[in-house]
Design a protein around this motif. Structure first.
Motif, PDB file in Angstrom:
ATOM      1  N   UNK A 359      27.009  15.670  40.766  1.00 26.38           N
ATOM      2  CA  UNK A 359      27.334  17.052  41.143  1.00 26.38           C
ATOM      3  C   UNK A 359      28.150  17.718  40.052  1.00 26.38           C
ATOM      4  N   UNK A 360      27.761  18.937  39.701  1.00 23.24           N
ATOM      5  CA  UNK A 360      28.509  19.653  38.672  1.00 23.24           C
ATOM      6  C   UNK A 360      28.547  21.147  38.966  1.00 23.24           C
ATOM      7  N   UNK A 361      29.530  21.788  38.345  1.00 22.04           N
ATOM      8  CA  UNK A 361      29.649  23.229  38.432  1.00 22.04           C
ATOM      9  C   UNK A 361      28.387  23.868  37.854  1.00 22.04           C
ATOM     10  N   UNK A 362      27.947  24.938  38.475  1.00 23.92           N
ATOM     11  CA  UNK A 362      26.764  25.653  37.984  1.00 23.92           C
ATOM     12  C   UNK A 362      27.016  26.125  36.551  1.00 23.92           C
ATOM     13  N   UNK A 363      26.252  25.634  35.582  1.00 24.07           N
ATOM     14  CA  UNK A 363      26.529  25.958  34.176  1.00 24.07           C
ATOM     15  C   UNK A 363      26.406  27.445  33.861  1.00 24.07           C
ATOM     16  N   UNK A 364      25.649  28.168  34.672  1.00 24.93           N
ATOM     17  CA  UNK A 364      25.487  29.606  34.411  1.00 24.93           C
ATOM     18  C   UNK A 364      26.782  30.376  34.654  1.00 24.93           C
ATOM     19  N   UNK A 365      27.628  29.812  35.527  1.00 20.40           N
ATOM     20  CA  UNK A 365      28.857  30.524  35.878  1.00 20.40           C
ATOM     21  C   UNK A 365      29.811  30.657  34.703  1.00 20.40           C
ATOM     22  N   UNK A 366      29.745  29.702  33.801  1.00 17.95           N
ATOM     23  CA  UNK A 366      30.668  29.714  32.662  1.00 17.95           C
ATOM     24  C   UNK A 366      30.536  31.009  31.869  1.00 17.95           C
ATOM     25  N   UNK A 367      29.299  31.348  31.522  1.00 18.27           N
ATOM     26  CA  UNK A 367      29.067  32.580  30.763  1.00 18.27           C
ATOM     27  C   UNK A 367      29.369  33.813  31.600  1.00 18.27           C
ATOM     28  N   UNK A 368      29.004  33.714  32.866  1.00 21.17           N
ATOM     29  CA  UNK A 368      29.246  34.847  33.763  1.00 21.17           C
ATOM     30  C   UNK A 368      30.743  35.161  33.851  1.00 21.17           C
ATOM     31  N   UNK A 369      31.547  34.117  34.020  1.00 24.15           N
ATOM     32  CA  UNK A 369      32.999  34.316  34.136  1.00 24.15           C
ATOM     33  C   UNK A 369      33.566  34.894  32.842  1.00 24.15           C
ATOM     34  N   UNK A 370      33.000  34.460  31.740  1.00 29.31           N
ATOM     35  CA  UNK A 370      33.469  34.955  30.439  1.00 29.31           C
ATOM     36  C   UNK A 370      33.293  36.467  30.359  1.00 29.31           C
ATOM     37  N   UNK A 371      32.120  36.920  30.803  1.00 28.54           N
ATOM     38  CA  UNK A 371      31.828  38.356  30.757  1.00 28.54           C
ATOM     39  C   UNK A 371      32.710  39.125  31.741  1.00 28.54           C
ATOM     40  N   UNK A 372      32.861  38.560  32.939  1.00 28.87           N
ATOM     41  CA  UNK A 372      33.695  39.232  33.947  1.00 28.87           C
ATOM     42  C   UNK A 372      35.135  39.350  33.446  1.00 28.87           C
ATOM     43  N   UNK A 373      35.650  38.266  32.876  1.00 24.68           N
ATOM     44  CA  UNK A 373      37.032  38.308  32.377  1.00 24.68           C
ATOM     45  C   UNK A 373      37.194  39.362  31.288  1.00 24.68           C
ATOM     46  N   UNK A 374      36.167  39.477  30.475  1.00 26.25           N
ATOM     47  CA  UNK A 374      36.245  40.448  29.379  1.00 26.25           C
ATOM     48  C   UNK A 374      36.305  41.873  29.926  1.00 26.25           C
ATOM     49  N   UNK A 375      35.467  42.153  30.893  1.00 27.09           N
ATOM     50  CA  UNK A 375      35.463  43.502  31.496  1.00 27.09           C
ATOM     51  C   UNK A 375      36.778  43.756  32.217  1.00 27.09           C
ATOM     52  N   UNK A 376      37.205  42.778  32.982  1.00 24.14           N
ATOM     53  CA  UNK A 376      38.402  42.973  33.797  1.00 24.14           C
ATOM     54  C   UNK A 376      39.688  43.036  32.981  1.00 24.14           C
ATOM     55  N   UNK A 377      39.629  42.538  31.739  1.00 19.85           N
ATOM     56  CA  UNK A 377      40.824  42.561  30.896  1.00 19.85           C
ATOM     57  C   UNK A 377      41.309  43.988  30.693  1.00 19.85           C
ATOM     58  N   UNK A 378      40.366  44.932  30.605  1.00 20.29           N
ATOM     59  CA  UNK A 378      40.784  46.320  30.407  1.00 20.29           C
ATOM     60  C   UNK A 378      40.640  47.153  31.678  1.00 20.29           C
ATOM     61  N   UNK A 379      39.800  46.698  32.589  1.00 23.38           N
ATOM     62  CA  UNK A 379      39.626  47.432  33.841  1.00 23.38           C
ATOM     63  C   UNK A 379      39.853  46.477  35.003  1.00 23.38           C
ATOM     64  N   UNK A 380      41.100  46.397  35.391  1.00 22.36           N
ATOM     65  CA  UNK A 380      41.522  45.400  36.345  1.00 22.36           C
ATOM     66  C   UNK A 380      40.660  45.380  37.605  1.00 22.36           C
ATOM     67  N   UNK A 381      40.034  44.220  37.886  1.00 21.45           N
ATOM     68  CA  UNK A 381      39.205  44.045  39.077  1.00 21.45           C
ATOM     69  C   UNK A 381      37.998  44.962  39.145  1.00 21.45           C
ATOM     70  N   UNK A 382      37.552  45.449  37.984  1.00 22.87           N
ATOM     71  CA  UNK A 382      36.351  46.285  37.977  1.00 22.87           C
ATOM     72  C   UNK A 382      35.163  45.479  38.504  1.00 22.87           C
ATOM     73  N   UNK A 383      35.083  44.222  38.113  1.00 24.43           N
ATOM     74  CA  UNK A 383      34.047  43.333  38.650  1.00 24.43           C
ATOM     75  C   UNK A 383      34.723  42.299  39.521  1.00 24.43           C
ATOM     76  N   UNK A 384      34.290  42.213  40.767  1.00 24.44           N
ATOM     77  CA  UNK A 384      34.911  41.250  41.676  1.00 24.44           C
ATOM     78  C   UNK A 384      33.885  40.826  42.716  1.00 24.44           C
ATOM     79  N   UNK A 385      34.199  39.773  43.438  1.00 23.90           N
ATOM     80  CA  UNK A 385      33.295  39.337  44.496  1.00 23.90           C
ATOM     81  C   UNK A 385      33.312  40.360  45.621  1.00 23.90           C
ATOM     82  N   UNK A 386      32.183  40.450  46.313  1.00 21.32           N
ATOM     83  CA  UNK A 386      32.077  41.452  47.379  1.00 21.32           C
ATOM     84  C   UNK A 386      33.050  41.164  48.519  1.00 21.32           C
ATOM     85  N   UNK A 387      33.478  39.921  48.622  1.00 21.74           N
ATOM     86  CA  UNK A 387      34.377  39.567  49.713  1.00 21.74           C
ATOM     87  C   UNK A 387      35.815  39.975  49.487  1.00 21.74           C
TER      88      UNK A 387
END
Length: 416
Positions: A359-387
């Motif tokens: 069992x392992x973490x979904x490898x696609x999430x790594x890149x996804x998180x990288x992009x989300x962190x980059x966006x959110x660095x300047x726009x706090x919580x611009x991308x977030x989970x729907x929940x």
DNA sequence: TCTGGGGTCCTAGGACCC
DNA sequence: TCTGGGGTCCTAGGACCC
């Protein structure tokens, strides 16, 4: 020799830097939700406002004495801390940031006038950041703490910098300092020491090592040696955290599973961001929920759960899913919840990690998180989970000062 | 009405090994 | 009736810090 540099009334001083009208007036800074006092200017201390004072019980005093009240502005304090630490790090190749407002420097091998060197640090930090600091210098870290206290306590004599650089000064300092004020002596240890008649730090240094070891463990023994002038607490270099927590009290009670789930989603998101920022993956998550422990009319409920994850991860998506699973185990209906939190631990380095066989973490999430962190660095919580709601922490902050130094762009809504 | 948040280290005791 | 000795690892909880 070691120096301990400690900012004076740090949070209150940060507020003052950007608002000169606050000079010479009493200031207090409140905890999250404006709950209790966590920092006071000298003028506020002089009014008898204790550390940890419950804010609403002091409203009257605040009003009658014109105390300026602030909600905690941790973005501002964190940024000011960085600036101070950057300056201090130029004074020694070996430094340790001990807390948001304290820094140890090792002066090993440096031929300087300790008092003067401290004064130089003070002047530069004050001139470049506006923050007042005091400097204590001594042969061990624990004694540097003592020296710092003396520097703070007797500004007229020390001018804010004091060195314990002789046996006479060491003994004089320890005979002056009450044992409960020693760094590392808390309430429990103080009780034991009082019981056998050790009132001053000096009395503590005279106790037999066997007694100290038996009653205060190896921690106490190291401390005793430090006060005797024998270095026993090393400089810490590890910059990565071993645990990361995001916990909050709610400004209003939370009653439903859906609301709690939303809060834990927000806290897990914040904790996962911190985890990725230090390039770690976590193996263990602890969750807890809690009702109001001060409300005597209702039964108190606290429940926590530890989740041992099937794989190490820093993916917000996976971690939130685990958190929601965990919440189902600790949630009890018909209660008024006041607080909840997430604590991450058991970290591994994201770059040298042995994946699991099955069992392992979904490898696609790594890149996804990288992009989300980059966006959110300047726009706090611009991308977030729907929940998760837009408003991350939903705190009461009625006296918040501006983000003077870290002005982030306004939040923009981005559809993904 | 209203009571913070985030860390570190150590130890005793249990579970396990041969 | 009688039941070894010597280890390691892990964890919860306590004490401390700012």
């Amino acid at each position: 020799m070691y120096s301990l540099i400690d900012c004076n009334n740090f949070y209150a001083s940060c507020e003052r830097v950007f608002n000169p009208s606050l000079r010479n007036v009493p200031i207090v800074v409140l905890s999250n939700n404006d709950g209790c006092v966590i920092a006071r200017s000298n003028e506020a201390k002089a009014l008898g406002i204790p550390m940890g004072a419950v804010a609403f019980q002091y409203q009257h005093l605040f009003k009658t004495h014109g105390v300026k009240v602030f909600s905690a502005n941790f973005h501002l304090y964190g940024d000011m801390s960085h600036r101070v630490m950057n300056i201090l790090s130029t004074y020694s190749p070996v430094s340790e940031i001990y807390s948001i407002d304290e820094c140890f420097l090792s002066l090993h091998g440096m031929k300087v006038d300790y008092h003067e060197y401290g004064l130089d640090m003070m002047r530069k930090v004050k001139k470049w950041t506006g923050i007042p600091v005091c400097v204590g210098t001594a042969p061990t870290k624990a004694l540097a703490k003592v020296a710092n206290r003396i520097a703070k306590k007797f500004p007229d004599i020390t001018h804010g910098s004091y060195a314990i650089d002789s046996e006479e000064k060491r003994i004089k300092a320890l005979k002056w300092l009450s044992v409960e004020d020693v760094w590392g002596v808390g309430r429990q240890n103080a009780k034991k020491l009082f019981a056998i008649g050790a009132k001053k730090a000096y009395d503590f240094t005279l106790l037999p090592e066997s007694w100290v070891l038996k009653n205060m463990t190896i921690v106490g023994l190291r401390l005793q040696r430090e006060l005797k002038g024998i270095p026993s607490i090393e400089m810490e270099e590890e910059e990565k955290k071993q645990s990361i927590a995001t916990t909050r009290s709610f400004s209003d009670d939370v009653n439903t599973f859906a609301e709690l789930k939303e809060r834990l989603t927000a806290y897990t998101t914040a904790a996962a961001e911190k985890l990725r920022a230090q390039n770690s993956l976590c193996h263990t998550m602890n969750l807890f929920v809690e009702t109001n422990r001060f409300k005597e009319t209702e039964t108190y409920y606290y429940k926590s759960i530890q989740l041992k994850l099937p794989f190490a991860t820093s993916s917000t998506i996976e971690m939130v899913a685990f958190a929601v699973m965990g919440l189902k185990h600790i949630y009890r209906p018909h209660l008024h919840y006041k607080k909840a939190g997430v604590i991450l631990s058991k970290f591994v380095d994201a770059d040298c990690y042995q994946p699991s066989l099955f069992f392992n973490s979904d490898p696609r999430h790594k890149e996804l998180m990288k992009v989300i962190d980059k966006i959110n660095a300047t726009n706090h919580n611009a991308v977030r989970l729907a929940g998760m709601d837009k408003n991350t922490f939903k705190m009461r902050q009625e006296h918040l000062s501006p983000a003077y130094t870290t002005n982030i762009n306004d939040v923009i809504e981005v559809r993904v």
